[in-house]
Design an enzyme around this catalytic site. Structure first.
Site, PDB file in Angstrom:
ATOM      1  N   ASP A 112       0.903  -7.119 -11.187  1.00  0.00           N
ATOM      2  CA  ASP A 112      -0.567  -6.646 -11.463  1.00  0.00           C
ATOM      3  C   ASP A 112      -1.022  -5.830 -10.145  1.00  0.00           C
ATOM      4  OD1 ASP A 112      -1.227  -7.247 -13.937  1.00  0.00           O
ATOM      5  OD2 ASP A 112      -1.398  -9.369 -13.291  1.00  0.00           O
TER       6      ASP A 112
ATOM      7  N   ARG B 152       5.205 -20.254 -11.126  1.00  0.00           N
ATOM      8  CA  ARG B 152       4.238 -20.701  -9.955  1.00  0.00           C
ATOM      9  C   ARG B 152       2.908 -20.988 -10.119  1.00  0.00           C
ATOM     10  NH1 ARG B 152       2.473 -14.846  -7.564  1.00  0.00           N
ATOM     11  NH2 ARG B 152       0.649 -15.648  -6.665  1.00  0.00           N
TER      12      ARG B 152
ATOM     13  N   ASP C  63      -4.196 -18.644  -6.885  1.00  0.00           N
ATOM     14  CA  ASP C  63      -3.360 -17.424  -6.992  1.00  0.00           C
ATOM     15  C   ASP C  63      -2.716 -17.346  -5.569  1.00  0.00           C
ATOM     16  OD1 ASP C  63      -2.565 -15.087  -7.749  1.00  0.00           O
ATOM     17  OD2 ASP C  63      -4.562 -14.149  -8.310  1.00  0.00           O
TER      18      ASP C  63
ATOM     19  N   ASN D 206       0.959  -1.156  -0.044  1.00  0.00           N
ATOM     20  CA  ASN D 206      -0.060   0.086   0.018  1.00  0.00           C
ATOM     21  C   ASN D 206       0.733   1.267  -0.099  1.00  0.00           C
ATOM     22  OD1 ASN D 206      -2.728  -0.865  -0.189  1.00  0.00           O
ATOM     23  ND2 ASN D 206      -2.784  -1.593   2.156  1.00  0.00           N
TER      24      ASN D 206
ATOM     25  N   GLY E 232      -5.999 -10.444  -8.030  1.00  0.00           N
ATOM     26  CA  GLY E 232      -4.941 -11.110  -7.714  1.00  0.00           C
ATOM     27  C   GLY E 232      -4.813 -10.841  -6.059  1.00  0.00           C
TER      28      GLY E 232
END
Length: 557
Positions: A218, A328, A315, A195, A535
């Site tokens: 993203d 991954r 995810d 953040n 995501g």
């Protein structure tokens, strides 16, 4: 008549179409070349007795990102230099297909003894290359621009921990040089925590920059978009053009931007070079955003996807394999397939119109004007916007900011479902409160047992997953996919393998449903689970979303 001018004219001939000169190569002063600049190409021909084909190079101006004129520091050398930077599509050495590869053409201009005159000549060529390159990039979009304006200023946010942790290395190896070649001034900001970017853009003076560029996965762009829409001046802030450079694991938007350009699929550093090239070209498209309404959290905004079930689990659970990069998701998919789950819930949606453009006819008839030229209604040029800086310099600036002392507005109050209209951001028009039934014109899905639900508004779910092949950045629809319970592990694996080439919709899988919607509501029955937005994990529980067409601006080349 100025004798200096006469000598210069013997080395350079100009007509309305072609600029011609004879220069030596910077790398080898013994090699002399004829250089022709047409409206479309830069043609370089070595002046030797060898066959023409072996010595002629034709470079399309559509592949040019920049051109500059300069003199070296040595005062004893009166020569000036002309460097043009191209990224043409070329065949790979070790595999099939094509990718953009860097090519520099550098010439030495020394026809005159006056260093200033040589530099003026080189600058004339540099301006002509830039202007004609700018005209070429707009021909495919219905815009013929007469001149290239000043370089724009970009804030470039880099998450050094994203993906394999190589984002800064990739910036140093590729991005810094490309932006310098394009004459783009940028400020490098290295994010330090979750953040950080969201807090920064929420408080930043956006008048300092003409664009915000994210180099990460993203998740960082998700932070930036929500930070912009949390501002009191959100209506202006969200119009700031946003750029994306792949530096993470998923890189879904970067892959989507590359896909929208019409180029063949690439990955890894080839994708970075492609997105860097498109960023330097500077064309800006409208981009849809989707508002996410949760039962107990403030409204969020999304640019990519909403996922529940198999995709969301993969995810999140694949985070432990982050060190392997994009692989991954492959590992996570195989692990989750081994213990396939069924997710119970209720799904309803508002179908999209067959032609969503009819819903916004007036907006789509609008025409953007730039430099007195009419542009495409959905794509304008970032580079033809005058910079807020009055000077027009082809220079490079790079600085890092820690922003440790940044003051951030924080709110301890969480708005209720009925209070979301008072929040910054566009008002909703399609949704009822979550404690009321969906509107009567919505479709309620009869099944309540699912393997996955995925709402997409870009073409790619990951760098190598073409989930919505016909999606465009501003089509005004959400591409809704859900897979009903009962599908076998083998069939689900086939779906994801087919999705690598966007062929999953042609598999005729009876358990897969795809439809285009404008809004949807999901109500999971289980008290525990995972829902992701772009995501990122969000509050688990009832959620509904609606699309806001063309709300943001995306640099898409």
């Amino acid at each position: 008549m100025d004798p200096r001018r006469g000598e210069s004219d013997r080395n350079t001939c100009i007509n309305p179409v072609t600029l011609y000169g004879e220069f030596t190569l910077t790398s080898n002063r013994k090699v002399r070349c004829s250089v022709n600049l047409t409206e479309r190409d830069l043609v370089v021909q070595r002046l030797t007795s060898a066959p023409v084909r072996r010595n002629k190079v034709v470079l399309s101006l559509r592949d040019c990102v920049g051109c500059r004129a300069y003199r070296e520091d040595a005062n004893t050398d009166p020569a000036a230099y002309l460097a043009a930077y191209f990224y043409p599509l070329k065949r790979r050495w070790m595999s099939s297909g094509v990718s953009r590869q860097r090519l520099e053409q550098c010439f030495r201009l020394a026809a005159l003894q006056d260093p200033r005159a040589n530099l003026e000549e080189a600058e004339k060529w540099a301006r002509a290359v830039r202007e004609r390159s700018a005209r070429q990039q707009h021909l495919g979009h219905g815009l013929l621009m007469s001149e290239l304006s000043c370089p724009c200023r970009m804030m470039l946010l880099v998450n050094p921990q994203s993906g394999k942790g190589q984002a800064l290395t990739l910036y140093n190896n590729h991005v810094q040089r490309m932006l310098n070649e394009a004459g783009i001034i940028h400020t490098l900001v290295i994010t330090e925590r979750q953040n950080h970017a969201r807090e920064m853009v929420r408080e930043a003076d956006l008048s300092q920059w003409d664009a915000l560029v994210i180099m990460s996965g993203d998740g960082l762009l998700y932070e930036v978009i929500n930070g912009l829409l949390e501002r009191s001046d959100w209506e202006e802030a969200i119009l700031t053009p946003l750029g994306i450079l792949p530096g993470g694991s998923g890189n879904a938007l970067a892959a989507s931007v590359h896909h929208y350009s019409g180029a063949s699929p690439v990955s890894s550093e080839e994708l970075l070079v492609s997105c860097g090239f498109l960023l330097c070209k500077g064309l800006v498209s409208r981009m849809d955003l989707v508002s996410i309404h949760l039962s107990g959290s403030p409204r969020l905004f999304s640019f990519l996807s909403l996922a529940w079930g198999f995709v969301a689990d993969v995810d999140v659970e694949s985070e432990k394999y982050r060190h392997v990069g994009a692989a991954r998701f492959t590992v996570g998919t195989l692990v989750r397939l081994a213990s396939l789950r069924v997710y119970k819930g209720k799904l309803a949606y508002l179908p999209a119109a067959e032609d969503p453009k009819k819903e916004e006819g007036v907006r789509n008839n609008a025409t953007v004007h730039c430099n007195n030229q009419a542009s495409s209604p959905t794509q304008v040029s970032l580079l033809c916007r005058p910079s807020r800086d009055s000077s027009c310099r082809n220079t490079f600036h790079n600085s890092c900011h820690s922003n440790n002392s940044l003051k951030v507005r924080r709110s301890d109050n969480t708005p209720s479902r009925s209070a979301t209209k008072a929040l910054p951001g566009p008002p909703g028009t399609l949704l009822l409160p979550l404690d009321q039934p969906p509107p009567s014109d919505w479709v309620s899905v009869q099944e309540e047992d699912f393997v996955l639900m995925l709402a997409m508004y870009q073409s790619h779910l990951a760098e190598d997953l073409l989930a919505a092949p016909d999606a465009t950045p501003d089509d005004g629809v959400i591409h809704l996919f859900y897979v009903r319970a009962g599908i076998s592990r083998t069939a689900l694996l086939r779906l994801f393998l087919a999705m690598e080439k966007g062929a999953h919709l042609a598999t005729n899988c009876q358990h897969l449903v795809h439809t285009k919607v404008r809004a949807l509501r999901l109500e999971p029955y289980s008290p525990k689970g995972i829902i992701t937005v772009d995501g990122e994990v969000v509050e688990y529980g009832p959620v509904q979303v609606e699309v806001h067409r063309g709300l943001a601006r995306l640099i898409s080349g």
